[in-house]
Enzyme design. Structure first.
Site, PDB file in Angstrom:
ATOM      1  N   ASP A   1       0.856  -1.185   0.000  1.00  0.00           N
ATOM      2  CA  ASP A   1       0.000   0.000   0.000  1.00  0.00           C
ATOM      3  C   ASP A   1       0.892   1.235   0.000  1.00  0.00           C
ATOM      4  O   ASP A   1       2.073   1.164   0.365  1.00  0.00           O
ATOM      5  CB  ASP A   1      -0.931   0.030   1.216  1.00  0.00           C
ATOM      6  N   SER A   2       0.311   2.350  -0.390  1.00  0.00           N
ATOM      7  CA  SER A   2       1.053   3.610  -0.357  1.00  0.00           C
ATOM      8  C   SER A   2       1.357   4.042   1.069  1.00  0.00           C
ATOM      9  O   SER A   2       2.197   4.913   1.289  1.00  0.00           O
ATOM     10  CB  SER A   2       0.258   4.707  -1.069  1.00  0.00           C
TER      11      SER A   2
ATOM     12  N   CYS B   1      -4.129  -1.106  -2.501  1.00  0.00           N
ATOM     13  CA  CYS B   1      -4.180   0.351  -2.679  1.00  0.00           C
ATOM     14  C   CYS B   1      -5.010   0.617  -3.920  1.00  0.00           C
ATOM     15  O   CYS B   1      -4.667   0.146  -5.010  1.00  0.00           O
ATOM     16  CB  CYS B   1      -2.765   0.910  -2.844  1.00  0.00           C
ATOM     17  N   ASN B   2      -6.098   1.347  -3.760  1.00  0.00           N
ATOM     18  CA  ASN B   2      -6.969   1.619  -4.898  1.00  0.00           C
ATOM     19  C   ASN B   2      -6.315   2.511  -5.937  1.00  0.00           C
ATOM     20  O   ASN B   2      -6.489   2.313  -7.140  1.00  0.00           O
ATOM     21  CB  ASN B   2      -8.270   2.245  -4.410  1.00  0.00           C
TER      22      ASN B   2
ATOM     23  N   GLU C   1      -3.121   9.235   7.720  1.00  0.00           N
ATOM     24  CA  GLU C   1      -1.680   8.970   7.797  1.00  0.00           C
ATOM     25  C   GLU C   1      -1.019   9.766   8.924  1.00  0.00           C
ATOM     26  O   GLU C   1      -0.001   9.347   9.472  1.00  0.00           O
ATOM     27  CB  GLU C   1      -1.004   9.293   6.462  1.00  0.00           C
TER      28      GLU C   1
ATOM     29  N   CYS D   1     -11.006   3.168  -0.863  1.00  0.00           N
ATOM     30  CA  CYS D   1      -9.637   3.444  -0.422  1.00  0.00           C
ATOM     31  C   CYS D   1      -9.441   2.646   0.847  1.00  0.00           C
ATOM     32  O   CYS D   1     -10.288   2.694   1.754  1.00  0.00           O
ATOM     33  CB  CYS D   1      -9.417   4.930  -0.155  1.00  0.00           C
TER      34      CYS D   1
ATOM     35  N   HIS E   1      -7.595   3.046   3.264  1.00  0.00           N
ATOM     36  CA  HIS E   1      -7.430   3.851   4.470  1.00  0.00           C
ATOM     37  C   HIS E   1      -8.774   4.117   5.169  1.00  0.00           C
ATOM     38  O   HIS E   1      -8.833   4.257   6.392  1.00  0.00           O
ATOM     39  CB  HIS E   1      -6.808   5.216   4.143  1.00  0.00           C
TER      40      HIS E   1
END
Length: 280
Positions: A11-12, A74-75, A159, A193, A195
């Site tokens: 993932d980012s 990760c989309n 984040e 997403c 997240h």
């Protein structure tokens, strides 16, 4: 440093841990490597070229650790990099490796959640602008009407550990109001997403009680179980000692570990890596 043939989950940042947690619950005996590119997150507002470069560097690093299979949890990476990786990069450099995303398995089943046949999709700016969900959902459920809404500030809030603070309330309501203003018939909202599940309680609190909020973790996990059932040559080559390793591209691993432990619902101890070394 790494297990012999683990499943890679990328993932980012830390959001992919919501998917990783579901995968581990569904397939607990396998070995895994999780990589968060926190040093370059968020991906959402970056160009196709940059997102492909970053994603491909991370995927190559995971290949070098022994991963024969990598899940892009990760989309944005799935929307902007996966097709190029699958169709151009892998055939030339790693024909025996596989990279899977989160958009297609979600699109395959999202129609099962709606009665009105109108759904809302919340994602990063990059995911929304790519049109990937519109194309994939049209393929699997052409009778659905899809309304998209970008929520560009949600990932930075998450984040930075602000997702459970009062300051995030305004931005949660802002984007939900914009989405729901598109149609009164939306009865299902997809969190596109990985997240966003950490905002799920606030999201549900700002939506009518009859609306179903769908996260991707269990969907992606079920899709991976099915994939391994159908590809026994891949499944039989994976090592199964229950080992899990966590890596991040940000040198403050303590900060990553703190937030990641909340995502994963378990203690996370990560290591810093520079994924750019030795990339093609």
């Amino acid at each position: 440093m790494a297990t012999q043939n683990p499943i890679g989950v990328f993932d980012s940042g830390i959001g992919g841990l919501t998917v990783f947690r579901s995968i581990v619950e569904a397939l607990p005996g396998y070995d895994y490597i999780y990589l968060g590119d926190n040093g370059r997150a968020p991906y959402g507002n970056r160009s196709f070229k940059t997102i492909h470069q970053y994603t491909w560097e991370c995927v190559q690093w995971m290949f070098k650790q022994g991963c024969p299979l990598v899940i892009l949890a990760c989309n944005t990476a799935s929307a902007k990099a996966l097709r190029t990786i699958q169709q151009q990069d892998l055939p030339k450099l790693y024909p025996d490796k596989r990279v899977l995303g989160v958009i297609r398995p979600t699109a395959e089943v999202i129609g099962d959640y709606t009665t009105t046949k109108e759904i809302g999709v919340l994602g990063t700016k990059g995911t929304v602008q790519s049109g990937s969900y519109l194309l994939e959902i049209e393929h699997f459920s052409p009778d659905l009407k899809v309304h998209q809404q970008a929520a560009p500030l949600w990932v930075p809030l998450i984040e930075n550990g602000e997702y459970d603070k009062p300051g995030s309330d305004y931005y949660v309501k802002l984007y939900l109001d914009q989405l729901m203003a598109q149609s009164p018939n939306i009865d299902t909202v997809l969190l596109a997403c990985t997240h966003y599940p950490l905002l799920a309680d606030k999201i549900k609190a700002n939506l009518p009680a009859n609306i179903t909020v769908v996260a991707q973790g269990d969907i992606v996990a079920a899709s991976l179980v099915d994939y391994l059932r159908r590809h026994l040559e891949m499944e039989q080559g994976l090592t199964k000692t229950g080992k899990r390793e966590f890596y991040t591209t940000i040198d403050d691993t303590a900060d990553f570990d703190h937030h990641a432990s909340q995502f994963f619902n378990d203690e996370v101890k990560s290591q810093f890596v520079d994924v750019r070394e030795g990339c093609e």
